[in-house]
Design an enzyme around this catalytic site. Structure first.
Site, PDB file in Angstrom:
ATOM      1  N   THR A 104       0.822  -1.200   0.143  1.00 38.40           N
ATOM      2  CA  THR A 104       0.175  -0.064   0.019  1.00 38.40           C
ATOM      3  C   THR A 104       0.762   1.330   0.059  1.00 38.40           C
ATOM      4  O   THR A 104       2.065   1.255   0.492  1.00 38.40           O
ATOM      5  CB  THR A 104      -1.055  -0.059   1.188  1.00 38.40           C
ATOM      6  OG1 THR A 104      -0.084  -0.321   2.522  1.00 38.40           O
ATOM      7  CG2 THR A 104      -2.286  -0.985   1.063  1.00 38.40           C
ATOM      8  N   LYS A 150       2.884  -5.077   3.559  1.00 37.25           N
ATOM      9  CA  LYS A 150       3.936  -4.324   3.303  1.00 37.25           C
ATOM     10  C   LYS A 150       3.246  -2.968   3.340  1.00 37.25           C
ATOM     11  O   LYS A 150       2.947  -2.630   1.997  1.00 37.25           O
ATOM     12  CB  LYS A 150       4.423  -4.922   2.056  1.00 37.25           C
ATOM     13  CG  LYS A 150       6.003  -4.502   2.101  1.00 37.25           C
ATOM     14  CD  LYS A 150       6.411  -3.265   2.321  1.00 37.25           C
ATOM     15  CE  LYS A 150       6.747  -2.405   1.011  1.00 37.25           C
ATOM     16  NZ  LYS A 150       6.854  -0.835   1.297  1.00 37.25           N
ATOM     17  N   PRO A 151       3.417  -2.178   4.072  1.00 36.63           N
ATOM     18  CA  PRO A 151       2.909  -0.842   4.350  1.00 36.63           C
ATOM     19  C   PRO A 151       4.218   0.029   3.574  1.00 36.63           C
ATOM     20  O   PRO A 151       5.179  -0.255   3.438  1.00 36.63           O
ATOM     21  CB  PRO A 151       2.747  -0.254   5.802  1.00 36.63           C
ATOM     22  CG  PRO A 151       3.628  -1.103   6.449  1.00 36.63           C
ATOM     23  CD  PRO A 151       3.753  -2.532   5.570  1.00 36.63           C
ATOM     24  N   GLY A 187      -0.903   1.728  -5.368  1.00 37.15           N
ATOM     25  CA  GLY A 187       0.140   2.583  -5.447  1.00 37.15           C
ATOM     26  C   GLY A 187       0.322   3.398  -6.997  1.00 37.15           C
ATOM     27  O   GLY A 187      -0.844   3.467  -7.537  1.00 37.15           O
ATOM     28  N   THR A 220       0.934   3.925 -11.030  1.00 34.42           N
ATOM     29  CA  THR A 220       0.705   3.311 -12.159  1.00 34.42           C
ATOM     30  C   THR A 220       2.124   2.601 -12.418  1.00 34.42           C
ATOM     31  O   THR A 220       2.032   1.398 -12.760  1.00 34.42           O
ATOM     32  CB  THR A 220       0.190   4.101 -13.190  1.00 34.42           C
ATOM     33  OG1 THR A 220      -1.169   4.541 -12.720  1.00 34.42           O
ATOM     34  CG2 THR A 220       0.138   3.284 -14.623  1.00 34.42           C
ATOM     35  N   GLY A 265       2.630  -0.249 -10.388  1.00 35.11           N
ATOM     36  CA  GLY A 265       1.494  -1.244 -10.376  1.00 35.11           C
ATOM     37  C   GLY A 265       1.714  -2.023 -11.653  1.00 35.11           C
ATOM     38  O   GLY A 265       1.570  -3.384 -11.793  1.00 35.11           O
ATOM     39  N   GLU A 307      -4.691  -0.943  -7.646  1.00 33.81           N
ATOM     40  CA  GLU A 307      -5.616   0.297  -7.554  1.00 33.81           C
ATOM     41  C   GLU A 307      -4.482   1.372  -7.724  1.00 33.81           C
ATOM     42  O   GLU A 307      -3.639   1.609  -6.992  1.00 33.81           O
ATOM     43  CB  GLU A 307      -5.960   0.443  -6.141  1.00 33.81           C
ATOM     44  CG  GLU A 307      -7.280  -0.619  -5.867  1.00 33.81           C
ATOM     45  CD  GLU A 307      -8.400  -0.199  -6.403  1.00 33.81           C
ATOM     46  OE1 GLU A 307      -8.554   1.150  -7.230  1.00 33.81           O
ATOM     47  OE2 GLU A 307      -9.493  -0.730  -6.153  1.00 33.81           O
ATOM     48  N   CYS A 324      -5.765   9.621  -4.784  1.00 32.92           N
ATOM     49  CA  CYS A 324      -5.695   8.961  -5.777  1.00 32.92           C
ATOM     50  C   CYS A 324      -6.924   9.532  -6.838  1.00 32.92           C
ATOM     51  O   CYS A 324      -6.958  10.026  -7.844  1.00 32.92           O
ATOM     52  CB  CYS A 324      -5.869   7.481  -5.807  1.00 32.92           C
ATOM     53  SG  CYS A 324      -7.185   6.850  -5.005  1.00 32.92           S
ATOM     54  N   GLU A 382      -0.371  12.800 -13.681  1.00 34.00           N
ATOM     55  CA  GLU A 382      -0.772  12.990 -12.310  1.00 34.00           C
ATOM     56  C   GLU A 382       0.033  13.839 -11.371  1.00 34.00           C
ATOM     57  O   GLU A 382       1.128  14.125 -11.787  1.00 34.00           O
ATOM     58  CB  GLU A 382      -0.689  11.418 -11.693  1.00 34.00           C
ATOM     59  CG  GLU A 382      -1.391  11.616 -10.153  1.00 34.00           C
ATOM     60  CD  GLU A 382      -1.142  10.219  -9.855  1.00 34.00           C
ATOM     61  OE1 GLU A 382      -0.319   9.331  -9.758  1.00 34.00           O
ATOM     62  OE2 GLU A 382      -2.173   9.754  -9.001  1.00 34.00           O
ATOM     63  N   PHE A 437      -0.685  14.559  -7.904  1.00 38.73           N
ATOM     64  CA  PHE A 437      -0.803  13.909  -6.288  1.00 38.73           C
ATOM     65  C   PHE A 437      -0.276  15.067  -5.435  1.00 38.73           C
ATOM     66  O   PHE A 437       0.522  14.763  -4.575  1.00 38.73           O
ATOM     67  CB  PHE A 437       0.104  12.746  -6.313  1.00 38.73           C
ATOM     68  CG  PHE A 437      -0.475  11.711  -5.438  1.00 38.73           C
ATOM     69  CD1 PHE A 437      -1.506  11.082  -5.718  1.00 38.73           C
ATOM     70  CD2 PHE A 437       0.246  11.358  -4.311  1.00 38.73           C
ATOM     71  CE1 PHE A 437      -2.176  10.186  -4.868  1.00 38.73           C
ATOM     72  CE2 PHE A 437      -0.218  10.469  -3.602  1.00 38.73           C
ATOM     73  CZ  PHE A 437      -1.459   9.914  -3.914  1.00 38.73           C
TER      74      PHE A 437
END
Ligand code: NAP
Length: 475
Positions: free
Chosen positions: A144, A170-171, A223, A225, A228, A245, A279, A379, A381
């Site tokens: 995440t 796994k943070p 997390g 793109t 991911g 996601e 997001c 993005e 963010f």
């Protein structure tokens, strides 16, 4: 702190630790393991061993534990919220709300899990049947992002646990502490050893090992793109299931007949909350030409009311978590300025004693933006939004869909039918029309296009932690 494995704090085999710091002051206030591949192996063995027993535990018993876990989250929401605020820099009241909302989602998943069913089709063949059952998928690796550590975790956790999966979390290396405390609380709730483990460390060091480990059945990832896509490609090579996601640069269309009294505050809130570090925030605003100047004026005035500062001072916005997250805001603003856009508010890094130790960027509006500018393509963010004029609805939809992302989209239109028609044409996993409610727990959330694969929340979110099996039998 140490890794949380088998209900205990366990020193990392790597022997190394990384800092956790307060993004407002830069002060290092905790250390967590920087685990290695040997630690991955240890945590996966624990979770796999636990899975063999946990999958056989009656759902009603799992449900009791899960409600207890949610209850403990609520009872400790202030403590957890403070930890979260310290590691993330977001205003503490919002962090406490995140904990309580996450407890509600955990309860929702519990109840929905009790309703999972299989099927027996009626083939009407004498002495033959086939039953379709759902089985837990196995050990789930949850990876995440830093921005809503507990919301993102619980979008996976309750769905995985109620179906009989075990989970390795796994943070983010930047905000691991709140997750570690939740694991401890779930252990206090009575969860058996190894059902919910936490391993900390840098994704680039242990990510591949977690994804490809022989005991990993599914990776539930939230997390960026790029990350991911990398995880998805690796997972595909090993036939691991995934939910991804990912990023977004979500558009909003404001039609000439929109109710601006309602639209402007909703848009400002959804653009700048958590310093724009979420997001499905609004990054691109398309406004019909006849109300364009009035809208920009009102959005600027509403934005000017926001306060930026220390997470414990009652302000609206904190700093960005890191220089890496800060940079796109700076760079996209500079790019837009160079290409002729108008900055109506913000635009420069905040300076002065209370700001100098953190990466503070003010809420920023870039008016007269167009699609040659990075703000309308990449993005952010961060707390920056581009605003652009359109003449008719078809043009607005084409502009909104002109993006690699498809996470969320928004419409404000006086005529609901027109708003709904636009919503149908927008390429996004979720679309809000004429207001921006909180996302509900019982409806799916996820992205189209490069914003992801799969859905979380709702029964769809739970089903993705199960495998379907068909059992044929004769009698
Ligand atoms: P990120 O850099 O992709 O990191 C996300 C997680 O992946 C972190 O735990 C990170 O660990 C880990 N990671 C990094 N490299 C990895 C690798 N090679 N293999 C496996 N794991 C790896 O994203 P971020 O900067 O934390 O978050 C911002 C992004 O997340 C934005 O793009 C945002 O849109 C997206 N996001 C999406 C949603 C959604 O629901 N769609 C929600 C929130 C955020 P480390 O911390 O150690 O690097």
């Amino acid at each position: 702190m140490e890794n949380f494995i088998d209900g205990k704090w366990v020193k990392p085999l790597s022997g190394t630790y990384g800092d956790v710091s307060n993004p407002v002051t830069g002060e290092v206030f905790e250390k967590v393991p920087h685990s290695n591949i040997a630690d991955v192996d240890a945590v996966m063995e624990s979770s796999f061993k636990a899975f063999k027993k946990w999958k056989k535990v009656p759902v009603a018993e799992r449900a009791k534990l899960q409600h207890k876990g949610a209850q403990l989250m609520r009872e400790h929401s202030e403590e957890l919220g403070n930890t979260l605020a310290k590691e993330l820099g977001r205003p503490v009241a919002a962090c406490i709300r995140e904990i309580n909302r996450s407890a509600d989602l955990t309860d929702y998943y519990t109840e929905e899990g009790l309703r999972l069913k299989g099927e027996i089709p009626l083939h009407n063949i004498d002495g033959e049947r086939a039953m379709i059952v759902r089985e837990p998928i196995g050990v789930v690796v949850s990876i995440t992002s830093f921005n809503y550590p507990i919301a993102l975790l619980t979008m996976k956790l309750g769905a995985a646990l109620i179906t009989g999966c075990t989970i390795v979390s796994k943070p983010s290396d930047e905000t691991p502490l709140s997750t570690m405390r939740i694991a401890e609380l779930f252990s206090e709730a009575g969860y058996p050893e190894g059902v919910f483990n936490v391993i900390t460390g840098r994704g680039r060091d242990i990510g591949d090992a977690l994804v490809t480990h022989k005991h990993t059945a599914k990776i539930a990832f939230t997390g960026g793109t790029n990350t991911g896509q990398r995880i998805g490609a690796l997972a595909a090579q090993h036939c691991k299931r995934v939910t991804l996601e990912l990023g977004g640069q979500s558009p909003i269309i404001v039609c000439a007949d929109a109710d601006l009294e309602k639209a402007v505050p909703a848009i400002v809130k959804h653009t700048f909350a958590n310093s724009g570090q979420f997001c499905y925030r609004i990054g691109r605003v398309y406004v019909q030409e006849s109300i364009y100047e009035e809208f920009v004026k009102r959005m600027t005035e509403q934005t000017a009311k926001l306060t930026v500062g220390d997470q414990f001072s009652g302000c609206d916005m904190g700093p960005m978590i890191s220089e890496k997250m800060f940079k796109p805001s700076m760079e996209q603003t500079a790019d837009a300025k160079k290409k002729g856009a108008r900055i109506t508010i913000g635009g420069e890094r905040l300076k002065g004693s209370q700001y100098d130790k953190g990466w503070f960027f003010p809420p920023t509006i870039i008016a007269d933006a167009d699609h040659t500018m990075d703000i309308m393509n990449e993005e952010t963010f961060g707390p920056v939004a581009g605003v652009m004029k359109f003449s008719n609805n078809d043009e607005a939809v084409a502009l909104a869909n002109d993006s690699v992302y498809g996470l969320a989209a928004y419409v404000f239109a006086g005529e609901l039918g027109a708003g709904l028609r636009i919503a149908e044409d927008l390429e996004a996993g979720s679309v809000w029309v004429n207001n921006i409610q909180r996302s509900y727990h019982d409806v799916p959330f996820g992205g189209m296009k490069q914003s992801g694969i799969g859905r979380e929340k709702g029964r769809f979110g739970i089903e993705s932690f199960t495998e379907l099996k068909t059992i044929y039998y004769s009698y």
